[in-house]
Design an enzyme around this catalytic site. Structure first.
Site, PDB file in Angstrom:
ATOM      1  N   GLU A 131     -39.332  49.485 -95.843  1.00 18.09           N
ATOM      2  CA  GLU A 131     -37.981  49.996 -95.607  1.00 18.09           C
ATOM      3  C   GLU A 131     -37.374  50.711 -96.817  1.00 18.09           C
ATOM      4  O   GLU A 131     -36.343  50.296 -97.356  1.00 18.09           O
ATOM      5  CB  GLU A 131     -37.069  48.855 -95.145  1.00 18.09           C
ATOM      6  N   GLU A 238     -42.053  44.500 -88.249  1.00 21.19           N
ATOM      7  CA  GLU A 238     -41.039  43.450 -88.233  1.00 21.19           C
ATOM      8  C   GLU A 238     -40.306  43.473 -86.901  1.00 21.19           C
ATOM      9  O   GLU A 238     -39.876  44.533 -86.444  1.00 21.19           O
ATOM     10  CB  GLU A 238     -40.007  43.633 -89.357  1.00 21.19           C
TER      11      GLU A 238
END
Length: 304
Positions: A131, A238
């Site tokens: 991220e 995720e």
């Protein structure tokens, strides 16, 4: 491949290096066995760059690296693969990659050094960065391309997972990251595109309440369609839900959708398992009494 994030080795990122076994902790054999015996053969292992490489361009820390090697060895006893996930949000010491403080060469360097250690191990995947908080998807794609080129120049043949900016969401992947990441090339054609998705209202993964189950596929379809259009493979790196009935229903729908579109999916890794989670609502680590979390029943159904 079905899998799990075993994430405590990157905990307490504000404490560097931190206390091994207290501020942060690597998964142990029993934890790895618990998930691999449930059919989850892909372990995403978040690690902290600052612990792995105490200064940019320096040697890798031998103790932290040994922990990673040990996890890989333990995973192999359960026929599992490990994704080494540099869980740094595109930064080192709070400074973004590409800034004056953290040159792109420093990011390339840490992966070249990891490639020299793990480059002959097909059971290890390279998760370049979790991220990244860089503003530009194009700039980030260019940085990742430099890493891919350098890793391949070492002779490493490992699968490489690449990420997108803006929390790497599956629901808006084509608009935010699709055009930029479509430019990535790999001489071995061994790239996996990673996206994340949570099923609470704002996709943040901060709520115990989930969207209606008839909205779940729409969260995953944009990324899935992009993968199909680009003949690419994806990883849902995720995703997680709390244990209420509505969220468990969403989890079933999401995993069923991935099964139905499995031609473009390399796999998934649920967030999260492993030690130090305490009462975290998405955790599937067993209770202290060995009791199984409700989410595990669903995950096991789709991991078999």
């Amino acid at each position: 491949m079905a899998g799990i994030n075993l994430s405590a080795a990157a905990f307490a990122s504000n404490k560097v290096p931190g206390r091994d076994g207290w501020d942060y902790m690597f998964p142990r054999q029993g934890e790895i066995d618990y998930f691999t015996e449930a059919g989850m053969k892909l372990i995403r292992l978040p690690v902290l760059w600052e612990r792995l490489q105490p200064q940019p361009l320096s040697d890798l820390d031998p103790g932290y690296l040994a922990h990673i090697q040990n996890v890989v060895a333990m995973a192999k006893t359960g026929q599992a693969k490990v994704i080494i996930d540099l869980h740094n949000y595109g930064a080192y010491g709070g400074q973004l990659i590409g800034s004056d403080a953290v040159k792109v060469d420093a990011f390339v360097d840490v992966w070249v050094k990891l490639a020299r250690v793990f480059g002959n191990d097909a059971d290890v995947l390279f998760g370049l960065m979790n991220e990244p908080k860089l503003a530009s998807a194009g700039e980030w794609a260019g940085i990742q391309q430099k890493v891919i080129n350098a890793v391949r120049a070492t002779g490493a043949k490992n699968l490489i997972t690449v990420s997108g900016v803006n929390w790497d969401g599956a629901h808006n992947f084509p608009q935010v990251n699709g055009e930029a990441l479509a430019t990535l090339t790999d001489p071995l054609h061994a790239l996996i595109f990673e996206a994340h998705e949570y099923f609470d209202q704002d996709s943040s993964g901060r709520s115990a309440e989930c969207i209606p189950e008839d909205q779940v596929e729409a969260r995953l379809a944009p990324f899935t369609d992009w993968l199909k259009a680009h003949k690419a493979k994806g990883l849902l790196g995720e995703f997680g839900v709390s244990s209420n009935d509505g969220c468990l229903a969403d989890l079933r729908v999401a995993l069923n959708f991935i099964n139905q579109t499995s031609d473009v999916w390399y796999g998934w890794t649920y967030w999260a398992g492993g030690p130090l989670w305490g009462n975290y609502m998405y955790s599937v680590a067993p209770g202290k009494d060995g009791s199984e979390k409700p989410q595990m029943a669903v995950l096991k159904q789709f991991a078999e």
